[in-house]
Design an enzyme around this catalytic site. Structure first.
Site, PDB file in Angstrom:
ATOM      1  N   TYR A 186      -1.940  -0.069  10.528  1.00  0.00           N
ATOM      2  CA  TYR A 186      -2.366  -0.730   9.385  1.00  0.00           C
ATOM      3  C   TYR A 186      -1.301  -0.573   8.429  1.00  0.00           C
ATOM      4  O   TYR A 186      -0.568  -1.288   7.849  1.00  0.00           O
ATOM      5  CB  TYR A 186      -3.705  -0.316   8.645  1.00  0.00           C
ATOM      6  CG  TYR A 186      -3.707  -0.747   7.125  1.00  0.00           C
ATOM      7  CD1 TYR A 186      -3.991  -2.024   7.036  1.00  0.00           C
ATOM      8  CD2 TYR A 186      -3.436   0.255   6.212  1.00  0.00           C
ATOM      9  CE1 TYR A 186      -3.857  -2.152   5.657  1.00  0.00           C
ATOM     10  CE2 TYR A 186      -3.336  -0.066   4.937  1.00  0.00           C
ATOM     11  CZ  TYR A 186      -3.619  -1.458   4.432  1.00  0.00           C
ATOM     12  OH  TYR A 186      -3.538  -1.834   3.112  1.00  0.00           O
ATOM     13  N   SER A 193       0.912  -1.281   0.156  1.00  0.00           N
ATOM     14  CA  SER A 193       0.187  -0.164   0.068  1.00  0.00           C
ATOM     15  C   SER A 193       0.800   1.166   0.164  1.00  0.00           C
ATOM     16  O   SER A 193       2.005   1.167   0.386  1.00  0.00           O
ATOM     17  CB  SER A 193      -0.814  -0.168   1.364  1.00  0.00           C
ATOM     18  OG  SER A 193      -1.323   0.988   1.633  1.00  0.00           O
ATOM     19  N   LYS A 206       1.788  -3.231   6.716  1.00  0.00           N
ATOM     20  CA  LYS A 206       2.326  -3.282   5.309  1.00  0.00           C
ATOM     21  C   LYS A 206       3.824  -3.350   5.053  1.00  0.00           C
ATOM     22  O   LYS A 206       4.563  -4.036   4.205  1.00  0.00           O
ATOM     23  CB  LYS A 206       1.561  -2.381   4.385  1.00  0.00           C
ATOM     24  CG  LYS A 206       0.012  -2.773   4.355  1.00  0.00           C
ATOM     25  CD  LYS A 206      -0.217  -3.786   3.359  1.00  0.00           C
ATOM     26  CE  LYS A 206      -1.552  -4.722   3.684  1.00  0.00           C
ATOM     27  NZ  LYS A 206      -1.624  -5.886   3.038  1.00  0.00           N
TER      28      LYS A 206
HETATM   29  P1  NAD Z   1     -10.958  -7.109   1.583  1.00  0.00           P
HETATM   30  O1  NAD Z   1     -11.186  -6.738   2.949  1.00  0.00           O
HETATM   31  O2  NAD Z   1     -11.855  -6.843   0.434  1.00  0.00           O
HETATM   32  O3  NAD Z   1     -10.089  -8.226   1.127  1.00  0.00           O
HETATM   33  C1  NAD Z   1      -9.490  -8.999   2.152  1.00  0.00           C
HETATM   34  C2  NAD Z   1      -9.812 -10.683   2.115  1.00  0.00           C
HETATM   35  O4  NAD Z   1      -9.049 -11.246   3.167  1.00  0.00           O
HETATM   36  C3  NAD Z   1     -11.354 -10.763   2.803  1.00  0.00           C
HETATM   37  O5  NAD Z   1     -11.930 -11.682   1.831  1.00  0.00           O
HETATM   38  C4  NAD Z   1     -10.918 -11.335   4.098  1.00  0.00           C
HETATM   39  O6  NAD Z   1     -12.226 -12.205   4.516  1.00  0.00           O
HETATM   40  C5  NAD Z   1      -9.936 -11.981   3.920  1.00  0.00           C
HETATM   41  N1  NAD Z   1      -8.958 -12.141   5.339  1.00  0.00           N
HETATM   42  C6  NAD Z   1      -8.775 -11.100   6.145  1.00  0.00           C
HETATM   43  N2  NAD Z   1      -8.059 -11.854   7.004  1.00  0.00           N
HETATM   44  C7  NAD Z   1      -7.688 -13.323   6.648  1.00  0.00           C
HETATM   45  C8  NAD Z   1      -6.925 -14.200   7.238  1.00  0.00           C
HETATM   46  N3  NAD Z   1      -6.575 -14.177   8.367  1.00  0.00           N
HETATM   47  N4  NAD Z   1      -7.185 -15.518   6.775  1.00  0.00           N
HETATM   48  C9  NAD Z   1      -7.925 -15.561   5.582  1.00  0.00           C
HETATM   49  N5  NAD Z   1      -8.666 -14.536   4.955  1.00  0.00           N
HETATM   50  C10 NAD Z   1      -8.503 -13.422   5.422  1.00  0.00           C
HETATM   51  O7  NAD Z   1      -9.986  -6.126   1.099  1.00  0.00           O
HETATM   52  P2  NAD Z   1      -9.309  -5.558  -0.231  1.00  0.00           P
HETATM   53  O8  NAD Z   1      -9.642  -4.132  -0.542  1.00  0.00           O
HETATM   54  O9  NAD Z   1      -9.506  -6.622  -1.379  1.00  0.00           O
HETATM   55  O10 NAD Z   1      -7.761  -5.756   0.168  1.00  0.00           O
HETATM   56  C11 NAD Z   1      -6.746  -6.732  -0.412  1.00  0.00           C
HETATM   57  C12 NAD Z   1      -5.418  -6.426  -0.071  1.00  0.00           C
HETATM   58  O11 NAD Z   1      -5.114  -5.147  -0.588  1.00  0.00           O
HETATM   59  C13 NAD Z   1      -5.390  -6.251   1.620  1.00  0.00           C
HETATM   60  O12 NAD Z   1      -4.060  -6.913   1.946  1.00  0.00           O
HETATM   61  C14 NAD Z   1      -5.186  -4.772   1.664  1.00  0.00           C
HETATM   62  O13 NAD Z   1      -4.491  -4.511   2.794  1.00  0.00           O
HETATM   63  C15 NAD Z   1      -4.488  -4.546   0.273  1.00  0.00           C
HETATM   64  N6  NAD Z   1      -4.614  -3.016  -0.045  1.00  0.00           N
HETATM   65  C16 NAD Z   1      -5.993  -2.548  -0.363  1.00  0.00           C
HETATM   66  C17 NAD Z   1      -6.402  -1.407  -0.579  1.00  0.00           C
HETATM   67  C18 NAD Z   1      -7.775  -0.588  -0.785  1.00  0.00           C
HETATM   68  O14 NAD Z   1      -7.979   0.281  -0.639  1.00  0.00           O
HETATM   69  N7  NAD Z   1      -8.830  -1.803  -0.931  1.00  0.00           N
HETATM   70  C19 NAD Z   1      -5.255  -0.569  -0.790  1.00  0.00           C
HETATM   71  C20 NAD Z   1      -4.003  -0.927  -0.531  1.00  0.00           C
HETATM   72  C21 NAD Z   1      -3.660  -2.232  -0.023  1.00  0.00           C
HETATM   73  C1  WQD Z   2      -9.916   8.436   1.406  1.00  0.00           C
HETATM   74  C2  WQD Z   2     -10.246   9.894   1.778  1.00  0.00           C
HETATM   75  C3  WQD Z   2     -10.494  10.461   4.323  1.00  0.00           C
HETATM   76  C4  WQD Z   2     -14.148   8.176   4.269  1.00  0.00           C
HETATM   77  C5  WQD Z   2      -6.129   3.751   3.037  1.00  0.00           C
HETATM   78  C6  WQD Z   2      -4.788   3.360   2.540  1.00  0.00           C
HETATM   79  C7  WQD Z   2      -4.764   2.954   0.940  1.00  0.00           C
HETATM   80  C8  WQD Z   2      -5.997   2.044   0.864  1.00  0.00           C
HETATM   81  C9  WQD Z   2      -6.841   2.576   1.310  1.00  0.00           C
HETATM   82  C10 WQD Z   2      -5.849  -0.041   2.059  1.00  0.00           C
HETATM   83  C11 WQD Z   2      -9.287  10.439   3.076  1.00  0.00           C
HETATM   84  C12 WQD Z   2     -11.940  10.815   3.325  1.00  0.00           C
HETATM   85  C13 WQD Z   2     -12.977   8.809   3.968  1.00  0.00           C
HETATM   86  C14 WQD Z   2     -15.302   9.301   4.829  1.00  0.00           C
HETATM   87  C15 WQD Z   2     -14.005  11.086   4.166  1.00  0.00           C
HETATM   88  N1  WQD Z   2      -5.710   1.079   1.709  1.00  0.00           N
HETATM   89  N2  WQD Z   2     -12.981  10.120   3.535  1.00  0.00           N
HETATM   90  N3  WQD Z   2     -15.111  10.493   4.741  1.00  0.00           N
HETATM   91  O1  WQD Z   2      -7.376   6.164   4.067  1.00  0.00           O
HETATM   92  O2  WQD Z   2      -6.750   7.340   1.931  1.00  0.00           O
HETATM   93  O3  WQD Z   2      -6.219   5.179   2.187  1.00  0.00           O
HETATM   94  O4  WQD Z   2      -7.066   3.114   2.729  1.00  0.00           O
HETATM   95  O5  WQD Z   2      -5.151  -0.788   2.223  1.00  0.00           O
HETATM   96  O6  WQD Z   2      -3.763   2.525   0.542  1.00  0.00           O
HETATM   97  O7  WQD Z   2      -3.708   4.445   2.527  1.00  0.00           O
HETATM   98  O8  WQD Z   2      -8.759   5.782   2.064  1.00  0.00           O
HETATM   99  O9  WQD Z   2     -10.898   5.651   1.223  1.00  0.00           O
HETATM  100  O10 WQD Z   2     -10.668   5.450   3.657  1.00  0.00           O
HETATM  101  O11 WQD Z   2     -10.042   7.739   2.533  1.00  0.00           O
HETATM  102  O12 WQD Z   2     -13.846  12.274   4.193  1.00  0.00           O
HETATM  103  O13 WQD Z   2     -16.415   8.719   5.386  1.00  0.00           O
HETATM  104  O14 WQD Z   2     -11.547   9.986   1.868  1.00  0.00           O
HETATM  105  O15 WQD Z   2     -10.441  11.235   5.223  1.00  0.00           O
HETATM  106  O16 WQD Z   2      -8.657  11.495   2.703  1.00  0.00           O
HETATM  107  P1  WQD Z   2      -7.127   6.229   2.466  1.00  0.00           P
HETATM  108  P2  WQD Z   2     -10.244   5.940   2.314  1.00  0.00           P
END
Ligand code: NAD
Ligand code: WQD
Length: 339
Positions: A152, A127, A156
């Site tokens: 969080y 991330s 990562k």
């Molecule tokens: P998500 O919560 O939709 O998916 C994560 C999945 O992992 C879920 O299906 C959950 O049930 C499963 N899970 C969690 N802990 C587990 C465990 N201990 N054993 C087995 N399964 C488990 O989230 P996502 O948005 O799909 O994110 C996927 C990955 O990408 C995560 O590692 C997250 O940190 C990373 N990531 C997400 C974002 C984002 O904004 N969505 C951004 C940066 C990084």
């Molecule tokens: C986006 C912006 C909030 C909700 C983190 C990680 C990124 C990805 C997503 C997961 C921020 C604002 C949000 C609301 C708001 N990670 N916001 N009102 O925190 O930027 O990103 O989570 O692994 O890698 O850095 O994402 O979607 O939560 O927020 O004003 O009800 O929206 O303050 O500025 P974020 P987000």
């Protein structure tokens, strides 16, 4: 090739499963504990691709469950490791829950990889939080990794270090970390999309306000040093993000990686403020958003967006969707949701 997707029923994992199955990686095994996803996502994947991945209920926090999985499937060629909790704000309230889930899962996977006698490729869901509060923008992969502003983010960063250090002592292990910025939107078929059990991220909250499921949208702070005072992020469409995973896997399978450990930023390369997202969403959905300015959310930073040159040049990848496209699919998913 047998590809294991940990957390593969979640938002990103399910879209990556579709992309893999569509690009000829037919043997996809999804292992998930359903802590933040629904089993219905499996049907969505099948409806899009005509193929049903194998599914195993596994909690990666527990070493015995991880070893049982690898005893059952002795021919896994690659792992894409999604399984983790992902909400910045929740991680500040419940740090140990995050350290336990995200770090134990990564360490258990690295332990099993170390015990295997054959080569296995690894792609890690990292991330932009690993850049902490960046000194300059846009962020490039060679900028120093800095202290993340939340537990969080620290999970990562620590996971990346654990992978890097394991690679140093394990000759046959290579990995790529994909550093996602802010993935949003849904698959264009509307068979899968973002359907979290716990909702913290901007876009799913926004779409719920638009349908009336939530009363108002809180903008967390308008006193940041940005043009309109609200924080700036780099939003990327989920299908663009998914495509990069297949390219990363291809790179590892084709032995094209230049280093045993590589990292790539995945974003669009420009930032939008929260207010700009709200206004663009109003335009594409035709819905007026009832929003209010609220205090800053702990752990948030003012501004981050990616330099994506490395992924563009080396992976041959480029994001295609713009913010309007992303928000349109998020809205259509919200009003046509199958699960
Ligand atoms: P998500 O919560 O939709 O998916 C994560 C999945 O992992 C879920 O299906 C959950 O049930 C499963 N899970 C969690 N802990 C587990 C465990 N201990 N054993 C087995 N399964 C488990 O989230 P996502 O948005 O799909 O994110 C996927 C990955 O990408 C995560 O590692 C997250 O940190 C990373 N990531 C997400 C974002 C984002 O904004 N969505 C951004 C940066 C990084
Ligand atoms: C986006 C912006 C909030 C909700 C983190 C990680 C990124 C990805 C997503 C997961 C921020 C604002 C949000 C609301 C708001 N990670 N916001 N009102 O925190 O930027 O990103 O989570 O692994 O890698 O850095 O994402 O979607 O939560 O927020 O004003 O009800 O929206 O303050 O500025 P974020 P987000």
């Amino acid at each position: 090739m047998n590809i294991l997707l940990t957390g593969g029923l979640g938002y990103i994992g399910s879209h990556v499963a579709v992309e893999l199955l569509s690009k000829g990686y037919d043997n996809v095994i999804i292992a998930d504990n359903l802590s933040n996803s629904k089993i219905e996502a499996l049907k969505g994947i099948e409806r899009i691709t005509g193929k049903r991945p194998k599914f195993e209920l596994v909690d990666f926090r527990y070493k015995d469950q991880v070893f049982d999985l690898f005893n059952k499937y002795q021919d896994i060629n690659a792992i894409i490791h999604f399984a983790a909790f992902k909400a910045v704000a929740e991680s500040i309230e419940k740090p140990l829950m995050y350290y336990e889930n995200n770090l134990f899962s990564t360490i258990n996977l690295l332990s099993i990889i170390k015990s295997l006698k054959y080569k296995i490729h690894f792609v890690f869901s990292s991330s932009c939080t690993v850049y902490g509060i960046p000194d300059k923008l846009p962020v490039t992969e060679d900028m120093p990794l800095k202290e993340p502003t939340s537990p969080y983010g620290k999970t990562k960063l620590f996971s990346e270090y654990a992978i890097m250090d394991t690679i140093k002592v394990l000759e046959i292990f290579n990995a790529i970390s994909l550093r996602y910025f802010n993935p949003i939107g849904a698959h264009h078929s509307l068979e899968i999309g973002e359907s979290p059990l716990k909702t913290y991220n901007l876009v799913p909250i926004l779409t719920q306000v638009a349908t009336g499921k939530r009363k108002e949208f809180l903008i967390f702070g308008n006193d940041y040093p940005t043009p309109d005072g609200t924080p700036i992020r780099d939003y990327i469409h989920i299908e663009d993000l998914a495509e990069a995973h297949v390219l990363a896997l291809d790179r590892l399978f084709d032995n094209k990686n230049q280093d045993k450990y590589e990292a790539f930023n995945l974003g669009v390369g420009r930032g939008y403020s929260v207010l700009e997202v709200v206004k663009t969403f109003e335009k594409v959905s035709g819905k007026k958003i009832n929003y209010r300015i609220a205090p800053r959310r702990p752990g948030d930073i003012a501004e981050i967006y990616a330099d994506t040159t490395k992924a563009n040049k080396i992976l041959g990848w480029k994001a295609k969707y713009n913010l309007e496209d992303m928000l349109k699919t998020a809205w259509l998913w919200e009003i046509n949701k199958k699960f």
